[in-house]
Design a protein around this motif. Structure first.
Motif, PDB file in Angstrom:
ATOM      1  N   ILE B  77     144.395  54.337  39.562  1.00  0.00           N
ATOM      2  CA  ILE B  77     144.435  55.330  38.490  1.00  0.00           C
ATOM      3  C   ILE B  77     144.298  54.576  37.170  1.00  0.00           C
ATOM      4  CG2 ILE B  77     145.776  57.122  37.331  1.00  0.00           C
ATOM      5  CD1 ILE B  77     147.144  57.783  39.920  1.00  0.00           C
ATOM      6  N   GLN B  88     146.810  64.228  35.861  1.00  0.00           N
ATOM      7  CA  GLN B  88     145.793  63.213  36.124  1.00  0.00           C
ATOM      8  C   GLN B  88     146.444  61.917  36.605  1.00  0.00           C
ATOM      9  OE1 GLN B  88     145.484  65.196  33.334  1.00  0.00           O
ATOM     10  NE2 GLN B  88     143.336  65.541  32.869  1.00  0.00           N
ATOM     11  N   LEU B 154     140.673  59.730  26.010  1.00  0.00           N
ATOM     12  CA  LEU B 154     140.085  60.892  25.334  1.00  0.00           C
ATOM     13  C   LEU B 154     138.669  61.153  25.844  1.00  0.00           C
ATOM     14  CD1 LEU B 154     141.466  60.003  21.817  1.00  0.00           C
ATOM     15  CD2 LEU B 154     141.944  62.143  23.014  1.00  0.00           C
ATOM     16  N   GLU B 209     137.622  61.587  34.193  1.00  0.00           N
ATOM     17  CA  GLU B 209     139.061  61.555  34.491  1.00  0.00           C
ATOM     18  C   GLU B 209     139.457  60.406  35.415  1.00  0.00           C
ATOM     19  OE1 GLU B 209     140.926  65.374  35.135  1.00  0.00           O
ATOM     20  OE2 GLU B 209     139.217  66.389  34.233  1.00  0.00           O
ATOM     21  N   GLY B 210     138.798  59.293  35.248  1.00  0.00           N
ATOM     22  CA  GLY B 210     139.144  58.120  36.048  1.00  0.00           C
ATOM     23  C   GLY B 210     138.722  58.238  37.496  1.00  0.00           C
ATOM     24  N   ILE B 215     136.238  53.204  31.928  1.00  0.00           N
ATOM     25  CA  ILE B 215     135.592  53.033  30.617  1.00  0.00           C
ATOM     26  C   ILE B 215     136.292  51.884  29.884  1.00  0.00           C
ATOM     27  CG2 ILE B 215     135.149  54.154  28.382  1.00  0.00           C
ATOM     28  CD1 ILE B 215     135.492  56.859  30.040  1.00  0.00           C
ATOM     29  N   HIS B 437     141.686  70.022  28.517  1.00  0.00           N
ATOM     30  CA  HIS B 437     142.676  69.080  29.049  1.00  0.00           C
ATOM     31  C   HIS B 437     142.182  68.343  30.286  1.00  0.00           C
ATOM     32  CE1 HIS B 437     146.469  71.054  27.090  1.00  0.00           C
ATOM     33  NE2 HIS B 437     145.736  70.375  26.235  1.00  0.00           N
TER      34      HIS B 437
HETATM   35  C1  LIG Z   1     151.480  67.131  23.263  1.00  0.00           C
HETATM   36  C2  LIG Z   1     150.086  67.021  23.791  1.00  0.00           C
HETATM   37  C3  LIG Z   1     149.050  67.566  23.060  1.00  0.00           C
HETATM   38  C4  LIG Z   1     147.743  67.477  23.533  1.00  0.00           C
HETATM   39  N1  LIG Z   1     146.738  67.953  22.758  1.00  0.00           N
HETATM   40  C5  LIG Z   1     145.453  67.819  23.161  1.00  0.00           C
HETATM   41  C6  LIG Z   1     144.382  68.265  22.346  1.00  0.00           C
HETATM   42  O1  LIG Z   1     144.580  68.784  21.248  1.00  0.00           O
HETATM   43  N2  LIG Z   1     143.137  68.102  22.813  1.00  0.00           N
HETATM   44  C7  LIG Z   1     142.882  67.515  24.003  1.00  0.00           C
HETATM   45  O2  LIG Z   1     141.737  67.391  24.368  1.00  0.00           O
HETATM   46  N3  LIG Z   1     143.876  67.087  24.793  1.00  0.00           N
HETATM   47  C8  LIG Z   1     145.160  67.214  24.401  1.00  0.00           C
HETATM   48  N4  LIG Z   1     146.172  66.765  25.202  1.00  0.00           N
HETATM   49  C9  LIG Z   1     145.878  66.137  26.484  1.00  0.00           C
HETATM   50  C10 LIG Z   1     145.716  64.602  26.381  1.00  0.00           C
HETATM   51  O3  LIG Z   1     146.249  64.093  25.221  1.00  0.00           O
HETATM   52  C11 LIG Z   1     144.309  64.257  26.461  1.00  0.00           C
HETATM   53  O4  LIG Z   1     143.910  64.581  27.759  1.00  0.00           O
HETATM   54  C12 LIG Z   1     143.941  62.810  26.151  1.00  0.00           C
HETATM   55  O5  LIG Z   1     142.558  62.736  26.173  1.00  0.00           O
HETATM   56  C13 LIG Z   1     144.470  61.818  27.081  1.00  0.00           C
HETATM   57  O6  LIG Z   1     144.265  60.525  26.535  1.00  0.00           O
HETATM   58  P1  LIG Z   1     145.169  59.314  27.004  1.00  0.00           P
HETATM   59  O7  LIG Z   1     144.682  58.086  26.333  1.00  0.00           O
HETATM   60  O8  LIG Z   1     146.568  59.648  26.835  1.00  0.00           O
HETATM   61  O9  LIG Z   1     144.737  59.284  28.533  1.00  0.00           O
HETATM   62  P2  LIG Z   1     145.587  59.052  29.851  1.00  0.00           P
HETATM   63  O10 LIG Z   1     146.623  60.079  29.986  1.00  0.00           O
HETATM   64  O11 LIG Z   1     145.988  57.645  29.946  1.00  0.00           O
HETATM   65  O12 LIG Z   1     144.446  59.339  30.924  1.00  0.00           O
HETATM   66  C14 LIG Z   1     143.791  60.579  30.939  1.00  0.00           C
HETATM   67  C15 LIG Z   1     142.753  60.622  32.063  1.00  0.00           C
HETATM   68  O13 LIG Z   1     141.708  59.743  31.758  1.00  0.00           O
HETATM   69  C16 LIG Z   1     141.629  58.706  32.715  1.00  0.00           C
HETATM   70  N5  LIG Z   1     141.454  57.473  31.969  1.00  0.00           N
HETATM   71  C17 LIG Z   1     142.282  56.935  31.032  1.00  0.00           C
HETATM   72  N6  LIG Z   1     141.762  55.808  30.567  1.00  0.00           N
HETATM   73  C18 LIG Z   1     140.593  55.625  31.201  1.00  0.00           C
HETATM   74  C19 LIG Z   1     139.610  54.627  31.149  1.00  0.00           C
HETATM   75  N7  LIG Z   1     139.712  53.584  30.339  1.00  0.00           N
HETATM   76  N8  LIG Z   1     138.527  54.770  31.952  1.00  0.00           N
HETATM   77  C20 LIG Z   1     138.402  55.825  32.779  1.00  0.00           C
HETATM   78  N9  LIG Z   1     139.304  56.779  32.895  1.00  0.00           N
HETATM   79  C21 LIG Z   1     140.388  56.692  32.089  1.00  0.00           C
HETATM   80  C22 LIG Z   1     142.925  58.749  33.478  1.00  0.00           C
HETATM   81  O14 LIG Z   1     142.755  58.302  34.807  1.00  0.00           O
HETATM   82  C23 LIG Z   1     143.269  60.210  33.418  1.00  0.00           C
HETATM   83  O15 LIG Z   1     142.556  60.903  34.395  1.00  0.00           O
HETATM   84  C24 LIG Z   1     147.489  66.859  24.775  1.00  0.00           C
HETATM   85  C25 LIG Z   1     148.540  66.321  25.515  1.00  0.00           C
HETATM   86  C26 LIG Z   1     149.825  66.389  25.028  1.00  0.00           C
HETATM   87  C27 LIG Z   1     150.930  65.780  25.821  1.00  0.00           C
END
Ligand SMILES: Cc1cc2nc3c(=O)[nH]c(=O)nc-3n(C[C@H](O)[C@H](O)[C@H](O)COP(=O)(O)OP(=O)(O)OC[C@H]3O[C@@H](n4cnc5c(N)ncnc54)[C@H](O)[C@@H]3O)c2cc1C
Lengths: 264, 480
Positions: B77, B88, B154, B209-210, B215, B437
């Motif tokens: 993951i 996720q 993101l 989504e991984g 990436i 999301h």
């Molecule tokens: C309070 C709150 C508010 C939110 N608001 C928004 C919003 O306004 N808009 C929005 O779009 N989302 C929102 N989200 C959801 C979340 O923030 C997004 O999904 C965000 O893109 C996740 O980024 P992260 O770096 O935390 O990823 P992670 O949680 O670390 O991973 C997210 C997904 O991407 C994959 N991933 C992570 N890094 C990589 C990589 N380097 N290569 C390949 N896959 C990878 C993971 O396996 C997982 O499937 C919110 C979440 C919370 C808790």
């Protein structure tokens, strides 16, 4: 049948005031028209603890009737409408156009007028104080006006058939008292501090939340009560700025100026 | 030797001990937000735990790790900010490791001539935005999770930001990226302004989504930033439907607001509180950004449109208040207060975002609001808002709270809610069950219905890129 009355206040969430409004605030304080209305923290705990007392009486086979009483709540329907669903039997809003800020005696007097106008309660609960700007004096005046003994800073109440065990904070720790009813109790940092939440179904099934709005004539203070002594609490916050270049500078500063001083 | 010891031992040899976390306590950081909340509030222990976390400091380390996992059937993951909300990051078996890209947090290049920035996957978006703002630029991407999320996550979730109606979602911003395939092979998609060389390969990584690639680096557009010129307007409308009609009119007439939000009363009262609404009233607001002339012109026109729908103009205070509090939820995640409240009330707050054409979104909202309380007994609150609008439609972000009887079954209640929303949405031809999301493991069970006959393409992609199904199994594509 036991009668429980809980006094609470709906307040503005000052965490949500815009910084620019703080800057522009005049003598009347900042503009609060757009900030969220919430239950005062201690009042929320008082309501939950009142419900716990009601539950406990029910477990003992004793009926209990819970009245939630507030003064001039303003915009609060979203808060009050669930009260019936969680077990409040009667929600009463005393309405007044008067500005009661910084008038604990008059506030307590209005609450007392209403309470004394009905069957006498066995237990009256109120939050320790309602920040911001709360004096914490309303429940104390209220106890005097109602002629009830007052336990302050309760953290839990456990009713038995003939008394109520009250745990409350005192300077030296936590004290447990067995109180005969009737009494008034202020709720402080209680063991349970959040008001229970009904499901939408429970809310639908509950009796319609008839919120009683009662015109209150604020007569002014009842007189005759004078605090024995009033003293400003000596509380200050100091601020030190560490202007070091990096983390080790900051750590050294913290050690020399804060930790060492505290230890010595 | 058990699988954990062997995997940890092998990876330590390949990457060095400083790159591996295998201590159970320290690995708690790998738990998704909901699991963390349950663990703290109720002492809940998740059924499966990762074997270890690899703190990857370079694309080369990612590559070595993936090659090892591919050869040894270890599941992976990927994570960066760990803020994703659709499970996720939920571990669903006992042969999974995390590759944590957060040490790869360098801003590689800010190119203001070509208006792009290149950053490693673990770069926190907040840090990048702050850096750009200091020079008068913006990413134009501001998810509510701005204080938590990183660039890799993101892109991998196809996220969108609060100003998306003007700047677009992340898919409109990514110009190029670098990634590593599950077999360890690095790939790069060069950033160019536009390319007509076959299908757009960026989209294999965006939103994956991984489950397809890791990436390692992304290049995204940047924009000139004019915060002082922003136009804002807040309005109360008679009801949500009228608000939808007004928002649609603004969009189809061709105006370009950056923030367009329309809240129902339940959502305002529960989460926001800044406008005192009566009965069915809804709160709507717009902002317009851009260089001098643009905000005033678009703002004036939007204002007239709003008034033509009977909206009451309430000025900008409530909008400023939204700016002040828009990301505050992130400060409460993980706090003691949050856990205590959860433990005492058993109420879990969550959200779910869907999207549809203008012709159907109102009906979907109505049907969901009407039927969900009937089918989900645990619901304590249900409201919604519109936050991302397009020429052809808009999203609805359902905001809900569930009262969990038993923490161990909490997940089930949330999954039932999600399923119930999907049941409603999938009846409508122009609607999608997921707006921003990602699918995660929460909505993976419905992805076949969502994609219909095109699901086979997703399956083929997965099969060819990740034949061993080591990349986030169960996420995006259901198992079996
Ligand atoms: C309070 C709150 C508010 C939110 N608001 C928004 C919003 O306004 N808009 C929005 O779009 N989302 C929102 N989200 C959801 C979340 O923030 C997004 O999904 C965000 O893109 C996740 O980024 P992260 O770096 O935390 O990823 P992670 O949680 O670390 O991973 C997210 C997904 O991407 C994959 N991933 C992570 N890094 C990589 C990589 N380097 N290569 C390949 N896959 C990878 C993971 O396996 C997982 O499937 C919110 C979440 C919370 C808790």
């Amino acid at each position: 049948m036991k009668r429980i009355c809980v006094c609470f206040k709906v307040v503005d969430d000052f965490d949500e005031v815009l910084p620019s409004d703080w800057d522009e605030a005049g003598g009347d304080g900042p503009d609060l028209a757009y900030v969220r209305r919430i239950l005062g923290d201690f009042d929320e705990a008082a309501l939950e603890n009142a419900l716990l007392v009601k539950d406990a009486y029910r477990a003992l086979g004793i009926g209990a009737d819970l009245t939630a009483l507030t003064l001039a709540p303003g915009y609060a329907d979203h808060i009050l409408r669930n009260f019936a669903a969680v077990g409040v039997d009667r929600t009463v809003c005393l309405e007044t156009q008067e500005d009661l800020r910084f008038s604990p005696e008059r506030t307590a007097s209005a609450l007392a007028d209403f309470i004394l106008g009905g069957p006498p309660p066995d237990i009256v609960l109120a939050g320790l104080m309602t920040p911001p700007g709360g004096s914490g004096a309303v429940p104390l005046f209220l106890a005097e006006y109602l002629g009830l003994p007052c336990v302050t800073e309760a953290i839990s109440l456990t009713p038995a058939r003939d008394c109520v065990a009250v745990e409350h904070r005192v300077d030296s720790g936590i004290c447990r008292r067995e109180m005969l009813t009737a009494f008034l109790c202020t709720i402080g940092n209680a063991r349970r501090s959040y008001l229970r939440v009904p499901t939408l179904r429970e809310a639908l099934r509950a009796p319609a939340p008839a919120i009683e709005h009662v015109e209150s004539k604020i007569a002014g203070s009842r007189g005759g009560l004078k605090p024995l002594s009033v003293r400003r609490e000596d509380r200050r916050r100091d601020c030190l700025f560490s202007e070091g270049a990096d983390a080790s500078d900051h750590a050294a500063f913290l050690y020399e100026r804060v930790i060492k001083e505290a230890l010595l | 030797m058990g699988l954990k010891e062997k995997t940890v031992g092998d990876l330590t040899e390949i990457l060095g001990p400083e790159s591996i976390i295998s201590d159970d306590g320290a690995m708690r950081i790998a738990d998704p937000i909901m699991v963390r909340t349950y663990a703290k509030a109720f002492g809940y222990v998740p059924e499966h735990r990762p074997l270890c976390i690899v703190k990857a400091a370079s694309a080369e380390q990612v590559s070595k790790t993936l090659r090892y996992c591919s050869d040894n059937d270890i599941h992976v993951i990927a994570r960066t900010g760990a803020s994703s909300s659709e499970d996720q990051l939920l571990v669903i078996d006992d042969r999974t490791i995390f590759i944590d890209g957060s040490p790869m947090n360098r801003i590689v290049d800010i190119d203001t001539e070509n208006m792009v920035v290149t950053a490693q996957c673990g770069t926190p978006i907040a840090a990048l935005e702050e850096r750009l703002n200091a020079d008068g630029y913006t990413l134009g991407h501001a998810p509510q999770s701005l204080p938590l999320a990183s660039m890799g996550g993101l892109v991998a979730t196809r996220s969108t930001g609060q100003f998306s109606t003007y700047y677009g979602g992340i898919e409109d911003l990514v110009c190029g990226l670098e990634a590593v395939l599950p077999n360890g092979e690095p790939i790069a998609i060069r950033p160019v302004p536009r390319r007509a060389a076959g299908p757009d390969l960026r989209h294999i990584a965006i939103g994956s989504e991984g489950a397809l690639v890791f990436i390692t680096e992304v290049t995204v557009k940047i924009f000139k930033w004019y915060p002082d010129l922003m136009w804002k307007g807040g309005y109360i409308v008679e009801n949500f439907k009228t608000g939808l009609a007004a928002v649609r009119d603004v969009m189809v007439k061709g105006y370009k607001p950056s923030v367009v939000r329309l809240y129902d009363k339940a959502d305002v009262d529960h989460n926001y509180g800044s406008v005192k609404l009566k009965n069915e009233e809804a709160f709507m607001f717009f902002t317009v950004e851009g260089p001098g002339g643009v905000p005033e012109a678009h703002g004036a026109a939007i204002h007239q449109i709003a008034l033509s729908y009977g909206a009451e103009h309430i000025g900008v205070k409530a909008v400023d208040h939204w700016f002040l509090t828009r990301n505050r939820i992130c400060d409460t995640i993980g706090t003691e207060k949050e856990y205590v409240k959860f433990r005492e009330t058993n109420v879990y707050n969550a959200t779910l975002e869907i999207c549809a054409n203008w012709g159907q979104i109102g009906e979907i909202y109505d049907e969901a609001m009407r039927t969900l309380p009937e089918v989900i007994p645990e619901l304590v609150m249900l409201g919604g808002h519109v936050s991302h609008s397009y020429m052809n439609g808009t999203n609805v972000y359902f905001v809900y709270a569930l009262k969990m009887g038993d923490p161990a079954s909490a997940h089930l209640a949330q999954y039932r809610f999600v399923d119930a929303v999907c049941d409603v949405v999938l009846k409508y031809s122009s609607a999608t069950i997921v707006h921003h999301h990602g699918v995660g493991k929460m909505r993976a069970g419905r992805i076949r219905e969502e994609l219909g006959s095109s699901f086979t393409l997703l399956e083929m992609l997965k099969q060819s890129i990740d034949p061993g199904n080591i990349m986030n199994p169960g996420c995006l594509i259901p198992i079996g």
